[in-house]
Design an enzyme around this catalytic site. Structure first.
Site, PDB file in Angstrom:
ATOM      1  N   TYR A   1       0.840  -1.212   0.000  1.00 43.09           N
ATOM      2  CA  TYR A   1       0.000   0.000   0.000  1.00 43.09           C
ATOM      3  C   TYR A   1       0.875   1.262   0.000  1.00 43.09           C
ATOM      4  CZ  TYR A   1      -3.778   3.069   1.761  1.00 43.09           C
ATOM      5  OH  TYR A   1      -4.709   4.068   1.943  1.00 43.09           O
TER       6      TYR A   1
ATOM      7  N   LYS B   1       1.051   4.107  -2.899  1.00 43.74           N
ATOM      8  CA  LYS B   1       0.694   5.506  -2.601  1.00 43.74           C
ATOM      9  C   LYS B   1       1.895   6.426  -2.821  1.00 43.74           C
ATOM     10  CE  LYS B   1      -3.653   4.952  -1.358  1.00 43.74           C
ATOM     11  NZ  LYS B   1      -4.745   5.492  -2.186  1.00 43.74           N
TER      12      LYS B   1
HETATM   13  P1  NAP Z   1     -13.415   2.485   1.427  1.00 44.66           P
HETATM   14  O1  NAP Z   1     -14.395   2.964   2.434  1.00 44.66           O
HETATM   15  O2  NAP Z   1     -12.956   1.084   1.463  1.00 44.66           O
HETATM   16  O3  NAP Z   1     -13.983   2.848  -0.028  1.00 44.66           O
HETATM   17  C1  NAP Z   1     -13.266   2.475  -1.163  1.00 44.66           C
HETATM   18  C2  NAP Z   1     -14.027   2.901  -2.400  1.00 44.66           C
HETATM   19  O4  NAP Z   1     -13.264   2.503  -3.552  1.00 44.66           O
HETATM   20  C3  NAP Z   1     -15.383   2.270  -2.525  1.00 44.66           C
HETATM   21  O5  NAP Z   1     -16.255   3.217  -3.111  1.00 44.66           O
HETATM   22  C4  NAP Z   1     -15.140   1.101  -3.476  1.00 44.66           C
HETATM   23  O6  NAP Z   1     -16.283   0.816  -4.223  1.00 44.66           O
HETATM   24  C5  NAP Z   1     -14.097   1.696  -4.390  1.00 44.66           C
HETATM   25  N1  NAP Z   1     -13.253   0.698  -5.044  1.00 44.66           N
HETATM   26  C6  NAP Z   1     -12.435  -0.208  -4.464  1.00 44.66           C
HETATM   27  N2  NAP Z   1     -11.793  -0.938  -5.378  1.00 44.66           N
HETATM   28  C7  NAP Z   1     -12.215  -0.490  -6.578  1.00 44.66           C
HETATM   29  C8  NAP Z   1     -11.907  -0.840  -7.918  1.00 44.66           C
HETATM   30  N3  NAP Z   1     -11.037  -1.822  -8.191  1.00 44.66           N
HETATM   31  N4  NAP Z   1     -12.525  -0.186  -8.922  1.00 44.66           N
HETATM   32  C9  NAP Z   1     -13.417   0.801  -8.657  1.00 44.66           C
HETATM   33  N5  NAP Z   1     -13.739   1.199  -7.404  1.00 44.66           N
HETATM   34  C10 NAP Z   1     -13.144   0.554  -6.391  1.00 44.66           C
HETATM   35  O7  NAP Z   1     -12.070   3.358   1.500  1.00 44.66           O
HETATM   36  P2  NAP Z   1     -11.779   4.862   1.987  1.00 44.66           P
HETATM   37  O8  NAP Z   1     -11.262   4.795   3.364  1.00 44.66           O
HETATM   38  O9  NAP Z   1     -12.922   5.742   1.662  1.00 44.66           O
HETATM   39  O10 NAP Z   1     -10.530   5.191   1.039  1.00 44.66           O
HETATM   40  C11 NAP Z   1     -10.646   5.980  -0.125  1.00 44.66           C
HETATM   41  C12 NAP Z   1      -9.239   6.327  -0.574  1.00 44.66           C
HETATM   42  O11 NAP Z   1      -8.565   7.025   0.478  1.00 44.66           O
HETATM   43  C13 NAP Z   1      -8.387   5.112  -0.894  1.00 44.66           C
HETATM   44  O12 NAP Z   1      -7.539   5.377  -1.984  1.00 44.66           O
HETATM   45  C14 NAP Z   1      -7.558   4.937   0.370  1.00 44.66           C
HETATM   46  O13 NAP Z   1      -6.358   4.271   0.108  1.00 44.66           O
HETATM   47  C15 NAP Z   1      -7.348   6.385   0.773  1.00 44.66           C
HETATM   48  N6  NAP Z   1      -7.017   6.572   2.183  1.00 44.66           N
HETATM   49  C16 NAP Z   1      -7.862   6.162   3.181  1.00 44.66           C
HETATM   50  C17 NAP Z   1      -7.495   6.369   4.507  1.00 44.66           C
HETATM   51  C18 NAP Z   1      -8.353   5.958   5.663  1.00 44.66           C
HETATM   52  O14 NAP Z   1      -7.882   6.055   6.812  1.00 44.66           O
HETATM   53  N7  NAP Z   1      -9.574   5.520   5.454  1.00 44.66           N
HETATM   54  C19 NAP Z   1      -6.271   6.981   4.796  1.00 44.66           C
HETATM   55  C20 NAP Z   1      -5.457   7.386   3.764  1.00 44.66           C
HETATM   56  C21 NAP Z   1      -5.839   7.173   2.464  1.00 44.66           C
HETATM   57  P3  NAP Z   1     -17.138  -0.563  -4.177  1.00 44.66           P
HETATM   58  O15 NAP Z   1     -16.526  -1.453  -3.146  1.00 44.66           O
HETATM   59  O16 NAP Z   1     -18.522  -0.099  -3.841  1.00 44.66           O
HETATM   60  O17 NAP Z   1     -17.029  -1.090  -5.532  1.00 44.66           O
END
Ligand code: NAP
Length: 248
Positions: free
Chosen positions: A155, A159
Site C-alpha cells: 500500500y 501511494k
Molecule cells: P473504502 O471505504 O474502502 O472505499 C473504497 C471505495 O473505492 C469504494 O467506493 C469502493 O467501491 C471503491 N473501489 C475499491 N476498489 C475499486 C476498484 N477496483 N474499482 C473501482 N472502485 C473501487 O475506503 P476509503 O477509506 O474511503 O478510502 C478511499 C481512498 O482514500 C483510498 O484510496 C484509500 O487508500 C485512501 N485513504 C484512506 C485512509 C483511511 O484512513 N480511510 C487513509 C489514507 C488514504 P465498491 O466497493 O462499492 O465497488
C-alpha cells in the site's frame, strides 16, 4: 454562485467512505458528479442523495485496475456532459500483511488498483482536458506513503508512487492549464479502517495533534479546495490531511 457550478467531475470509489463524501461535497457546491464503483448498485444511495438535493449524478460501474475502465468512464462523461473538468482518483484497496507473509498476489493487487488504476484514470482524463486546455486532477494518496507503516509495504509503495506520478504529470500538463495534486489523508474513519484492532485505532488517534480521527468530510473539503477557484495556482503538491498524525 456555487464555486463549482457546472463543473463535470469524475470521482472513482464514490460509493462509500472518502469518495462518497467527496461526491456529496462537490455536488453541494454545484458540480455534476460521475461516480465509479465496482457495482452500480453500491452507488444508488449517493446518487439518490445528490439528486434529492437537485444535483446531477452519473453512475459508472467498473474496476479501475482494468485499463479499459478509465477510458470508458471518461467516454461516458463526455457523452453525458460534453467535457471533463475534474478527476478525483480515490478508489483504493488494502491487502495488509507483514513483508515475509505478503504474497505476490497481495502486492500486485494493491499496485494494480492503487497505482495502476490512478495511472489509467489520469491518462484517460488528460485527453479531454488537454483539448479543453483546462482541468483539475486530485489523486488520493496517504500519509503512510511519507512515513511508512508496518504491514503495508504494498500500500505504501503504491501511494508513494502517486507522488512521482502527480509531480511528473503536473509538469507535463501545466502549460495547458491542468493542475495535478495529491491529497494525503491520515487515519480516517471509513469501512477501510473499521476492522483495525481497537488498540491500533487508539494509537493512531493518539498520534494526531488534534486528538481525533479524521472524517471523510475532513478530506472532502480539501479535495474541493483543490478543484475550486482557490486551488488554481497549486500543482504538483501533496496536501496532507491527517490532523497532525505525521508531525511525530
Ligand atoms: P473504502 O471505504 O474502502 O472505499 C473504497 C471505495 O473505492 C469504494 O467506493 C469502493 O467501491 C471503491 N473501489 C475499491 N476498489 C475499486 C476498484 N477496483 N474499482 C473501482 N472502485 C473501487 O475506503 P476509503 O477509506 O474511503 O478510502 C478511499 C481512498 O482514500 C483510498 O484510496 C484509500 O487508500 C485512501 N485513504 C484512506 C485512509 C483511511 O484512513 N480511510 C487513509 C489514507 C488514504 P465498491 O466497493 O462499492 O465497488
Amino acid at each position: 454562485m456555487s464555486e463549482l457550478a457546472g463543473a463535470r467531475v469524475l470521482v472513482t470509489g464514490a460509493s462509500r467512505g472518502i469518495g462518497r463524501a467527496v461526491a456529496l461535497e462537490l455536488a453541494r457546491h454545484g458540480a455534476k458528479v460521475a461516480g465509479l464503483a465496482t457495482r452500480r448498485a453500491n452507488l444508488e444511495p449517493v446518487a439518490a442523495a445528490v439528486r434529492a438535493a437537485g444535483g446531477e449524478f452519473l453512475e459508472l460501474e467498473g474496476d479501475v485496475a482494468d485499463p479499459k475502465c478509465a477510458a470508458a468512464c471518461v467516454e461516458a462523461v463526455l457523452e453525458a456532459w460534453g467535457g471533463l473538468d475534474g478527476l478525483v482518483a480515490n478508489a483504493g484497496i488494502t491487502r495488509d500483511n507483514l513483508l515475509l507473509r505478503m504474497s505476490e498476489q497481495q502486492f500486485q493487487e494493491v499496485i494494480a488498483t492503487n497505482l495502476g488504476g490512478v495511472f489509467h484514470c489520469v491518462k484517460a482524463a488528460a485527453r479531454p482536458m488537454l483539448k479543453q486546455r483546462s482541468g483539475r486532477m486530485v489523486l488520493v494518496g496517504s500519509v503512510v506513503a511519507l512515513i511508512g507503516n508496518p504491514g503495508q509495504a504494498n500500500y505504501c509503495a503504491a501511494k508513494a508512487g502517486l507522488h512521482g506520478l502527480a509531480r511528473s504529470v503536473a509538469l507535463e500538463l501545466g502549460s495547458r492549464g491542468i493542475t495535478v495534486n495529491v491529497v494525503a489523508p491520515g487515519y480516517i474513519q471509513t469501512e477501510m479502517t473499521e476492522d483495525l484492532p481497537e488498540a491500533a485505532k487508539a494509537a493512531l488517534t493518539g498520534k494526531t495533534a488534534l486528538g481525533r480521527p479524521g472524517t471523510p468530510e475532513d478530506v472532502a473539503g480539501a479535495v474541493r479546495f483543490l478543484l475550486g477557484p482557490a486551488g488554481g495556482y497549486i500543482t504538483g503538491q501533496i496536501l496532507v490531511v491527517d490532523g497532525g498524525l505525521s508531525l511525530g
